[in-house]
Design a protein around this motif. Structure first.
Motif, PDB file in Angstrom:
ATOM      1  N   GLY A   1      24.259  -8.266   1.680  1.00 35.77           N
ATOM      2  CA  GLY A   1      24.804  -8.386   0.332  1.00 35.77           C
ATOM      3  C   GLY A   1      23.778  -8.038  -0.715  1.00 35.77           C
ATOM      4  O   GLY A   1      22.724  -7.463  -0.424  1.00 35.77           O
TER       5      GLY A   1
ATOM      6  N   GLN B   1      16.204  -2.486  -5.527  1.00 39.40           N
ATOM      7  CA  GLN B   1      17.374  -3.348  -5.726  1.00 39.40           C
ATOM      8  C   GLN B   1      16.983  -4.615  -6.503  1.00 39.40           C
ATOM      9  O   GLN B   1      17.748  -5.104  -7.328  1.00 39.40           O
ATOM     10  CB  GLN B   1      17.981  -3.741  -4.380  1.00 39.40           C
ATOM     11  CG  GLN B   1      18.620  -2.581  -3.617  1.00 39.40           C
ATOM     12  CD  GLN B   1      19.119  -3.038  -2.252  1.00 39.40           C
ATOM     13  OE1 GLN B   1      19.813  -4.045  -2.128  1.00 39.40           O
ATOM     14  NE2 GLN B   1      18.748  -2.302  -1.223  1.00 39.40           N
TER      15      GLN B   1
ATOM     16  N   ALA C   1       0.862  -1.181   0.000  1.00 36.50           N
ATOM     17  CA  ALA C   1       0.000   0.000   0.000  1.00 36.50           C
ATOM     18  C   ALA C   1       0.894   1.226   0.000  1.00 36.50           C
ATOM     19  O   ALA C   1       2.032   1.179   0.468  1.00 36.50           O
ATOM     20  CB  ALA C   1      -0.901   0.001   1.228  1.00 36.50           C
TER      21      ALA C   1
ATOM     22  N   HIS D   1       8.515   6.126  10.312  1.00 41.04           N
ATOM     23  CA  HIS D   1       8.045   4.748  10.088  1.00 41.04           C
ATOM     24  C   HIS D   1       6.654   4.475  10.654  1.00 41.04           C
ATOM     25  O   HIS D   1       6.333   3.320  10.961  1.00 41.04           O
ATOM     26  CB  HIS D   1       9.066   3.721  10.626  1.00 41.04           C
ATOM     27  CG  HIS D   1      10.365   3.767   9.876  1.00 41.04           C
ATOM     28  ND1 HIS D   1      10.548   3.145   8.663  1.00 41.04           N
ATOM     29  CD2 HIS D   1      11.530   4.412  10.146  1.00 41.04           C
ATOM     30  CE1 HIS D   1      11.773   3.378   8.233  1.00 41.04           C
ATOM     31  NE2 HIS D   1      12.387   4.151   9.117  1.00 41.04           N
TER      32      HIS D   1
ATOM     33  N   GLY E   1      11.217  -2.319   2.155  1.00 37.76           N
ATOM     34  CA  GLY E   1      10.731  -1.085   1.635  1.00 37.76           C
ATOM     35  C   GLY E   1      11.062  -0.848   0.161  1.00 37.76           C
ATOM     36  O   GLY E   1      11.498  -1.741  -0.563  1.00 37.76           O
TER      37      GLY E   1
ATOM     38  N   ARG F   1      15.215  -4.332   6.913  1.00 34.33           N
ATOM     39  CA  ARG F   1      15.232  -4.312   8.378  1.00 34.33           C
ATOM     40  C   ARG F   1      14.113  -3.469   8.984  1.00 34.33           C
ATOM     41  O   ARG F   1      13.482  -3.844   9.968  1.00 34.33           O
ATOM     42  CB  ARG F   1      16.601  -3.799   8.859  1.00 34.33           C
ATOM     43  CG  ARG F   1      16.858  -3.994  10.322  1.00 34.33           C
ATOM     44  CD  ARG F   1      17.024  -2.696  11.093  1.00 34.33           C
ATOM     45  NE  ARG F   1      17.923  -1.766  10.431  1.00 34.33           N
ATOM     46  CZ  ARG F   1      17.874  -0.467  10.634  1.00 34.33           C
ATOM     47  NH1 ARG F   1      16.960   0.064  11.433  1.00 34.33           N
ATOM     48  NH2 ARG F   1      18.714   0.336  10.005  1.00 34.33           N
ATOM     49  N   SER F   2      13.794  -2.285   8.395  1.00 35.80           N
ATOM     50  CA  SER F   2      12.756  -1.420   8.982  1.00 35.80           C
ATOM     51  C   SER F   2      11.388  -2.079   8.916  1.00 35.80           C
ATOM     52  O   SER F   2      10.589  -1.969   9.851  1.00 35.80           O
ATOM     53  CB  SER F   2      12.661  -0.080   8.236  1.00 35.80           C
ATOM     54  OG  SER F   2      13.896   0.505   8.109  1.00 35.80           O
ATOM     55  N   THR F   3      11.109  -2.733   7.801  1.00 43.61           N
ATOM     56  CA  THR F   3       9.817  -3.405   7.637  1.00 43.61           C
ATOM     57  C   THR F   3       9.690  -4.551   8.635  1.00 43.61           C
ATOM     58  O   THR F   3       8.655  -4.718   9.288  1.00 43.61           O
ATOM     59  CB  THR F   3       9.684  -3.908   6.186  1.00 43.61           C
ATOM     60  OG1 THR F   3       9.803  -2.783   5.320  1.00 43.61           O
ATOM     61  CG2 THR F   3       8.358  -4.592   5.931  1.00 43.61           C
TER      62      THR F   3
ATOM     63  N   THR G   1      19.587  -7.072   6.096  1.00 44.46           N
ATOM     64  CA  THR G   1      20.132  -6.130   7.074  1.00 44.46           C
ATOM     65  C   THR G   1      21.625  -6.395   7.231  1.00 44.46           C
ATOM     66  O   THR G   1      22.113  -7.476   6.895  1.00 44.46           O
ATOM     67  CB  THR G   1      19.428  -6.274   8.443  1.00 44.46           C
ATOM     68  OG1 THR G   1      19.989  -5.345   9.364  1.00 44.46           O
ATOM     69  CG2 THR G   1      19.548  -7.666   9.018  1.00 44.46           C
TER      70      THR G   1
HETATM   71  N1  LIG Z   1       2.683   0.831   3.165  1.00 38.61           N
HETATM   72  C1  LIG Z   1       2.942  -0.462   3.249  1.00 38.61           C
HETATM   73  O1  LIG Z   1       2.110  -1.333   2.958  1.00 38.61           O
HETATM   74  C2  LIG Z   1       4.327  -0.860   3.649  1.00 38.61           C
HETATM   75  C3  LIG Z   1       4.911  -2.015   3.113  1.00 38.61           C
HETATM   76  C4  LIG Z   1       6.204  -2.327   3.465  1.00 38.61           C
HETATM   77  C5  LIG Z   1       6.894  -1.530   4.350  1.00 38.61           C
HETATM   78  N2  LIG Z   1       6.293  -0.441   4.876  1.00 38.61           N
HETATM   79  C6  LIG Z   1       7.016   0.452   5.796  1.00 38.61           C
HETATM   80  O2  LIG Z   1       7.859   1.253   4.980  1.00 38.61           O
HETATM   81  C7  LIG Z   1       9.052   1.549   5.684  1.00 38.61           C
HETATM   82  C8  LIG Z   1      10.230   1.136   4.820  1.00 38.61           C
HETATM   83  O3  LIG Z   1      11.373   1.441   5.484  1.00 38.61           O
HETATM   84  P1  LIG Z   1      12.779   1.582   4.741  1.00 38.61           P
HETATM   85  O4  LIG Z   1      12.637   2.467   3.579  1.00 38.61           O
HETATM   86  O5  LIG Z   1      13.775   1.883   5.804  1.00 38.61           O
HETATM   87  O6  LIG Z   1      13.044   0.134   4.104  1.00 38.61           O
HETATM   88  P2  LIG Z   1      13.393  -1.352   4.568  1.00 38.61           P
HETATM   89  O7  LIG Z   1      13.765  -2.026   3.310  1.00 38.61           O
HETATM   90  O8  LIG Z   1      12.277  -1.963   5.335  1.00 38.61           O
HETATM   91  O9  LIG Z   1      14.661  -1.238   5.523  1.00 38.61           O
HETATM   92  C9  LIG Z   1      15.848  -0.654   5.063  1.00 38.61           C
HETATM   93  C10 LIG Z   1      17.013  -1.421   5.670  1.00 38.61           C
HETATM   94  O10 LIG Z   1      17.097  -2.710   5.053  1.00 38.61           O
HETATM   95  C11 LIG Z   1      18.446  -3.112   5.036  1.00 38.61           C
HETATM   96  N3  LIG Z   1      18.873  -3.405   3.677  1.00 38.61           N
HETATM   97  C12 LIG Z   1      18.307  -3.017   2.504  1.00 38.61           C
HETATM   98  N4  LIG Z   1      18.996  -3.514   1.462  1.00 38.61           N
HETATM   99  C13 LIG Z   1      20.008  -4.250   1.986  1.00 38.61           C
HETATM  100  C14 LIG Z   1      21.047  -5.030   1.427  1.00 38.61           C
HETATM  101  N5  LIG Z   1      21.201  -5.189   0.099  1.00 38.61           N
HETATM  102  N6  LIG Z   1      21.913  -5.657   2.281  1.00 38.61           N
HETATM  103  C15 LIG Z   1      21.767  -5.543   3.610  1.00 38.61           C
HETATM  104  N7  LIG Z   1      20.807  -4.821   4.199  1.00 38.61           N
HETATM  105  C16 LIG Z   1      19.943  -4.176   3.390  1.00 38.61           C
HETATM  106  C17 LIG Z   1      19.255  -1.999   5.656  1.00 38.61           C
HETATM  107  O11 LIG Z   1      19.278  -2.336   7.029  1.00 38.61           O
HETATM  108  P3  LIG Z   1      20.540  -2.094   7.994  1.00 38.61           P
HETATM  109  O12 LIG Z   1      20.586  -0.610   8.186  1.00 38.61           O
HETATM  110  O13 LIG Z   1      20.179  -2.859   9.219  1.00 38.61           O
HETATM  111  O14 LIG Z   1      21.732  -2.645   7.290  1.00 38.61           O
HETATM  112  C18 LIG Z   1      18.374  -0.791   5.437  1.00 38.61           C
HETATM  113  O15 LIG Z   1      18.626   0.242   6.362  1.00 38.61           O
HETATM  114  C19 LIG Z   1       8.973   0.797   7.009  1.00 38.61           C
HETATM  115  O16 LIG Z   1       8.519   1.675   8.010  1.00 38.61           O
HETATM  116  C20 LIG Z   1       7.902  -0.260   6.773  1.00 38.61           C
HETATM  117  O17 LIG Z   1       7.213  -0.622   7.953  1.00 38.61           O
HETATM  118  C21 LIG Z   1       5.038  -0.073   4.530  1.00 38.61           C
END
Ligand SMILES: NC(=O)c1ccc[n+]([C@@H]2O[C@H](COP(=O)([O-])OP(=O)(O)OC[C@H]3O[C@@H](n4cnc5c(N)ncnc54)[C@H](OP(=O)(O)O)[C@@H]3O)[C@@H](O)[C@H]2O)c1
Length: 175
Positions: free
Chosen positions: A92, A121, A8, A20, A115, A52-54, A75
């Motif tokens: 990775g 990616q 969404a 978040h 996210g 990690r955030s999700t 993460t």
């Molecule tokens: N609206 C919806 O339906 C919906 C759906 C999904 C998510 N969400 C929300 O949207 C927000 C998304 O947060 P976000 O943009 O921070 O994204 P995220 O993808 O949830 O988290 C980002 C983190 O993922 C890790 N990461 C990403 N790619 C990586 C890789 N190649 N290797 C290692 N680690 C990797 C890193 O963590 P580290 O810093 O730990 O390395 C990065 O800081 C969240 O609040 C989530 O709850 C909403």
């Protein structure tokens, strides 16, 4: 088998607020038996992928881990895992992890939960087939982005579910 970013979003393309919060989403009404709803979508999902955030949001807001499918959490940190669930922490690139992710889905779809940067990616690695977005009638002005790179899409389905505009796009990989 397809890799699908199903999410969404606000109308202005945010998945969550800057801090978040999903409160804007939680107050919306969605017909779970209506078009492009989660129960039907998840039936064909064999594996989940999230950043990690999700993962952190789900652990903090859901009473218990609600997924029986194999789940991959990207993460660079060491995170506590839910007991008795198939959750694996990985780092990775998408490319170096995709074979394992695909195998874990056992012929079913891979759901990229979010996210937006992680979904991007997958697209950059050529491993994103579809994007399904349910747009809520909300603008946030700023927040966590739906996507972080350019991508060409083909609209393949469009429906209304209560106040949501539900869209399904095919990723055009050779554009
Ligand atoms: N609206 C919806 O339906 C919906 C759906 C999904 C998510 N969400 C929300 O949207 C927000 C998304 O947060 P976000 O943009 O921070 O994204 P995220 O993808 O949830 O988290 C980002 C983190 O993922 C890790 N990461 C990403 N790619 C990586 C890789 N190649 N290797 C290692 N680690 C990797 C890193 O963590 P580290 O810093 O730990 O390395 C990065 O800081 C969240 O609040 C989530 O709850 C909403």
């Amino acid at each position: 088998m397809a890799t699908i970013f199903y999410t969404a979003s606000t109308l202005d393309g945010f998945l969550a607020t800057e801090d978040h919060s999903l409160e804007w989403l939680m107050r919306q009404d969605f017909d779970q038996e209506g078009p492009m709803a989660y129960p039907a979508f998840v039936q064909n999902v064999g594996a989940l992928v999230m950043g990690r955030s999700t993962y952190k949001w789900l652990r903090e807001h859901e009473e218990k881990w609600g997924y029986s499918q194999f789940t991959w959490v990207f993460t660079r940190q060491d995170l506590p895992l839910p007991e008795g669930a198939d959750v694996r922490i990985v780092g990775g690139s998408v490319a170096e992890n995709f074979e394992g992710i695909e195998a874990s889905a056992q012929g079913k779809d891979v759901w990229v939960v979010g996210g937006g940067d992680l979904a991007s990616q997958f697209a950059a690695a050529g491993h994103l087939d579809e994007i399904w977005v349910q747009f809520a009638p909300v603008m946030l002005g700023k927040g966590q982005p739906l996507f972080t790179q350019e991508l060409e899409l083909e609209l393949v389905e469009l429906a209304q579910n209560r106040a949501f505009v539900c869209t399904r796009y095919r990723v055009l990989k050779n554009s």
